[in-house]
Design a protein around this motif. Sequence first.
Motif, PDB file in Angstrom:
ATOM      1  N   GLN A 144       8.640  15.095   7.093  1.00 14.54           N
ATOM      2  CA  GLN A 144       8.115  13.925   7.319  1.00 14.54           C
ATOM      3  C   GLN A 144       7.253  14.381   5.714  1.00 14.54           C
ATOM      4  O   GLN A 144       5.710  14.716   5.432  1.00 14.54           O
ATOM      5  N   VAL A 145       6.575  12.535   5.081  1.00 14.44           N
ATOM      6  CA  VAL A 145       5.538  12.720   4.061  1.00 14.44           C
ATOM      7  C   VAL A 145       4.533  12.083   4.437  1.00 14.44           C
ATOM      8  O   VAL A 145       4.942  11.098   4.950  1.00 14.44           O
ATOM      9  N   GLN A 146       2.945  11.775   4.609  1.00 17.97           N
ATOM     10  CA  GLN A 146       1.821  10.846   5.020  1.00 17.97           C
ATOM     11  C   GLN A 146       1.313  10.245   3.706  1.00 17.97           C
ATOM     12  O   GLN A 146       1.413  11.858   3.498  1.00 17.97           O
ATOM     13  N   LEU A 147       1.371   9.620   3.270  1.00 18.51           N
ATOM     14  CA  LEU A 147       0.888   9.073   2.194  1.00 18.51           C
ATOM     15  C   LEU A 147      -0.655   8.117   1.969  1.00 18.51           C
ATOM     16  O   LEU A 147      -0.867   7.026   3.269  1.00 18.51           O
ATOM     17  N   VAL A 148      -1.607   8.694   1.937  1.00 15.31           N
ATOM     18  CA  VAL A 148      -2.854   8.085   1.943  1.00 15.31           C
ATOM     19  C   VAL A 148      -3.369   7.445   0.500  1.00 15.31           C
ATOM     20  O   VAL A 148      -3.819   8.285  -0.543  1.00 15.31           O
ATOM     21  N   GLU A 149      -3.827   6.312   0.250  1.00 19.45           N
ATOM     22  CA  GLU A 149      -4.596   5.526  -1.381  1.00 19.45           C
ATOM     23  C   GLU A 149      -5.812   5.161  -0.854  1.00 19.45           C
ATOM     24  O   GLU A 149      -6.401   5.396   0.011  1.00 19.45           O
ATOM     25  N   SER A 150      -6.362   5.495  -2.023  1.00 20.71           N
ATOM     26  CA  SER A 150      -7.729   5.245  -2.266  1.00 20.71           C
ATOM     27  C   SER A 150      -8.241   4.666  -3.415  1.00 20.71           C
ATOM     28  O   SER A 150      -7.215   4.684  -4.639  1.00 20.71           O
ATOM     29  N   GLY A 151      -9.305   3.312  -3.530  1.00 18.12           N
ATOM     30  CA  GLY A 151      -9.057   3.808  -5.153  1.00 18.12           C
ATOM     31  C   GLY A 151      -9.457   2.416  -5.437  1.00 18.12           C
ATOM     32  O   GLY A 151      -9.601   1.754  -6.914  1.00 18.12           O
ATOM     33  N   GLY A 152      -8.379   1.073  -4.302  1.00 16.50           N
ATOM     34  CA  GLY A 152      -8.534  -0.433  -5.199  1.00 16.50           C
ATOM     35  C   GLY A 152      -9.814  -1.254  -4.534  1.00 16.50           C
ATOM     36  O   GLY A 152     -11.049  -0.215  -4.679  1.00 16.50           O
ATOM     37  N   GLY A 153      -9.658  -2.058  -5.344  1.00 22.00           N
ATOM     38  CA  GLY A 153     -10.918  -2.590  -5.687  1.00 22.00           C
ATOM     39  C   GLY A 153     -10.924  -3.872  -6.525  1.00 22.00           C
ATOM     40  O   GLY A 153      -9.996  -4.677  -6.856  1.00 22.00           O
ATOM     41  N   LEU A 154     -11.948  -4.405  -6.781  1.00 24.67           N
ATOM     42  CA  LEU A 154     -12.336  -6.007  -7.551  1.00 24.67           C
ATOM     43  C   LEU A 154     -13.110  -5.653  -8.676  1.00 24.67           C
ATOM     44  O   LEU A 154     -14.144  -5.156  -9.529  1.00 24.67           O
ATOM     45  N   VAL A 155     -12.040  -6.214 -10.179  1.00 24.91           N
ATOM     46  CA  VAL A 155     -12.553  -6.051 -11.330  1.00 24.91           C
ATOM     47  C   VAL A 155     -12.088  -6.628 -12.184  1.00 24.91           C
ATOM     48  O   VAL A 155     -10.985  -7.646 -12.210  1.00 24.91           O
ATOM     49  N   GLN A 156     -13.083  -7.316 -13.319  1.00 26.61           N
ATOM     50  CA  GLN A 156     -12.906  -7.791 -13.981  1.00 26.61           C
ATOM     51  C   GLN A 156     -11.319  -7.932 -15.161  1.00 26.61           C
ATOM     52  O   GLN A 156     -11.146  -7.013 -14.775  1.00 26.61           O
ATOM     53  N   ALA A 157     -10.911  -9.124 -15.368  1.00 25.39           N
ATOM     54  CA  ALA A 157      -9.970  -8.649 -16.325  1.00 25.39           C
ATOM     55  C   ALA A 157     -10.063  -7.806 -17.918  1.00 25.39           C
ATOM     56  O   ALA A 157     -11.179  -8.375 -18.644  1.00 25.39           O
ATOM     57  N   GLY A 158      -9.361  -6.914 -18.160  1.00 29.22           N
ATOM     58  CA  GLY A 158      -9.649  -6.348 -19.103  1.00 29.22           C
ATOM     59  C   GLY A 158     -10.231  -4.819 -18.733  1.00 29.22           C
ATOM     60  O   GLY A 158     -10.683  -4.290 -19.671  1.00 29.22           O
ATOM     61  N   GLY A 159     -10.958  -5.229 -17.474  1.00 28.12           N
ATOM     62  CA  GLY A 159     -11.386  -3.403 -16.863  1.00 28.12           C
ATOM     63  C   GLY A 159     -10.477  -3.046 -16.402  1.00 28.12           C
ATOM     64  O   GLY A 159      -9.229  -2.398 -16.424  1.00 28.12           O
ATOM     65  N   SER A 160     -10.592  -1.864 -15.911  1.00 30.71           N
ATOM     66  CA  SER A 160      -9.994  -0.621 -15.565  1.00 30.71           C
ATOM     67  C   SER A 160     -10.577   0.106 -14.187  1.00 30.71           C
ATOM     68  O   SER A 160     -11.438  -0.394 -13.238  1.00 30.71           O
ATOM     69  N   LEU A 161      -8.932  -0.055 -13.071  1.00 30.08           N
ATOM     70  CA  LEU A 161      -9.484   0.579 -11.971  1.00 30.08           C
ATOM     71  C   LEU A 161      -7.962   2.062 -11.955  1.00 30.08           C
ATOM     72  O   LEU A 161      -7.526   2.378 -12.599  1.00 30.08           O
ATOM     73  N   ARG A 162      -9.039   2.746 -11.759  1.00 34.23           N
ATOM     74  CA  ARG A 162      -7.492   4.670 -10.816  1.00 34.23           C
ATOM     75  C   ARG A 162      -7.479   4.653  -9.615  1.00 34.23           C
ATOM     76  O   ARG A 162      -8.278   4.334  -8.553  1.00 34.23           O
ATOM     77  N   LEU A 163      -6.478   4.455  -8.591  1.00 35.73           N
ATOM     78  CA  LEU A 163      -6.241   4.503  -7.462  1.00 35.73           C
ATOM     79  C   LEU A 163      -5.345   6.524  -7.289  1.00 35.73           C
ATOM     80  O   LEU A 163      -4.682   6.332  -8.339  1.00 35.73           O
ATOM     81  N   SER A 164      -5.566   6.182  -6.601  1.00 34.47           N
ATOM     82  CA  SER A 164      -5.428   8.215  -5.621  1.00 34.47           C
ATOM     83  C   SER A 164      -4.178   8.113  -4.778  1.00 34.47           C
ATOM     84  O   SER A 164      -4.257   6.313  -3.516  1.00 34.47           O
ATOM     85  N   CYS A 165      -3.505   8.485  -4.591  1.00 33.84           N
ATOM     86  CA  CYS A 165      -2.720   8.720  -3.573  1.00 33.84           C
ATOM     87  C   CYS A 165      -2.833  10.695  -2.873  1.00 33.84           C
ATOM     88  O   CYS A 165      -1.896  10.928  -3.658  1.00 33.84           O
ATOM     89  N   ALA A 166      -3.197  10.670  -1.809  1.00 34.67           N
ATOM     90  CA  ALA A 166      -3.122  12.340  -1.194  1.00 34.67           C
ATOM     91  C   ALA A 166      -1.880  12.028  -0.430  1.00 34.67           C
ATOM     92  O   ALA A 166      -2.107  11.133   0.564  1.00 34.67           O
ATOM     93  N   ALA A 167      -1.344  13.483  -0.879  1.00 35.64           N
ATOM     94  CA  ALA A 167       0.048  13.641   0.123  1.00 35.64           C
ATOM     95  C   ALA A 167       0.058  14.317   1.379  1.00 35.64           C
ATOM     96  O   ALA A 167      -0.641  15.670   1.101  1.00 35.64           O
ATOM     97  N   SER A 168       0.127  14.871   2.366  1.00 34.52           N
ATOM     98  CA  SER A 168       0.236  15.278   3.356  1.00 34.52           C
ATOM     99  C   SER A 168       1.360  16.618   3.378  1.00 34.52           C
ATOM    100  O   SER A 168       2.713  16.006   2.601  1.00 34.52           O
ATOM    101  N   GLY A 169       1.278  17.491   4.038  1.00 36.58           N
ATOM    102  CA  GLY A 169       2.527  18.435   3.828  1.00 36.58           C
ATOM    103  C   GLY A 169       2.925  19.290   2.772  1.00 36.58           C
ATOM    104  O   GLY A 169       2.229  18.669   1.572  1.00 36.58           O
TER     105      GLY A 169
END
Length: 121
Positions: free
Chosen positions: A1-26
């Motif tokens: 079994q694998v558990q996944l937890v995302e982070s890094g979402g949010g609000l950004v203006q067009a043309g901007g950048s975001l970085r999402l992360s996903c940490a996995a257990s196991g």
Amino acid sequence: QVQLVESGGGLVQAGGSLRLSCAASGRAFAVYPMGWFRQAPGKEREFVTAITGNGARTYYADSVKGRFTLSRDNAKNTVYLQMNSLKPEDTAVYYCAAYRIVIRTTHADYWGQGTQVTVSS
């Protein structure tokens, strides 16, 4: 079994950048290909990108190719989705996914809870 937890979402203006992360257990994280899907309001969940277990190959939907970059750090059991030149049509809930063996654009075997990305015009 694998558990996944995302982070890094949010609000950004067009043309901007975001970085999402996903940490996995196991253990044996490096065995699993990983990916991201997204679901916009009123639309079906769609494939965004995936990466092989050793990070040697990545796959992207045409809509994000050249703007998004997927990477992984197997020592940290984490994958990273760098999103640049964001557009309002990228607005969606982004889901981290893991595959037992084969990367598919239609389905994954394990899912995170999702993180909201909103791009304002």
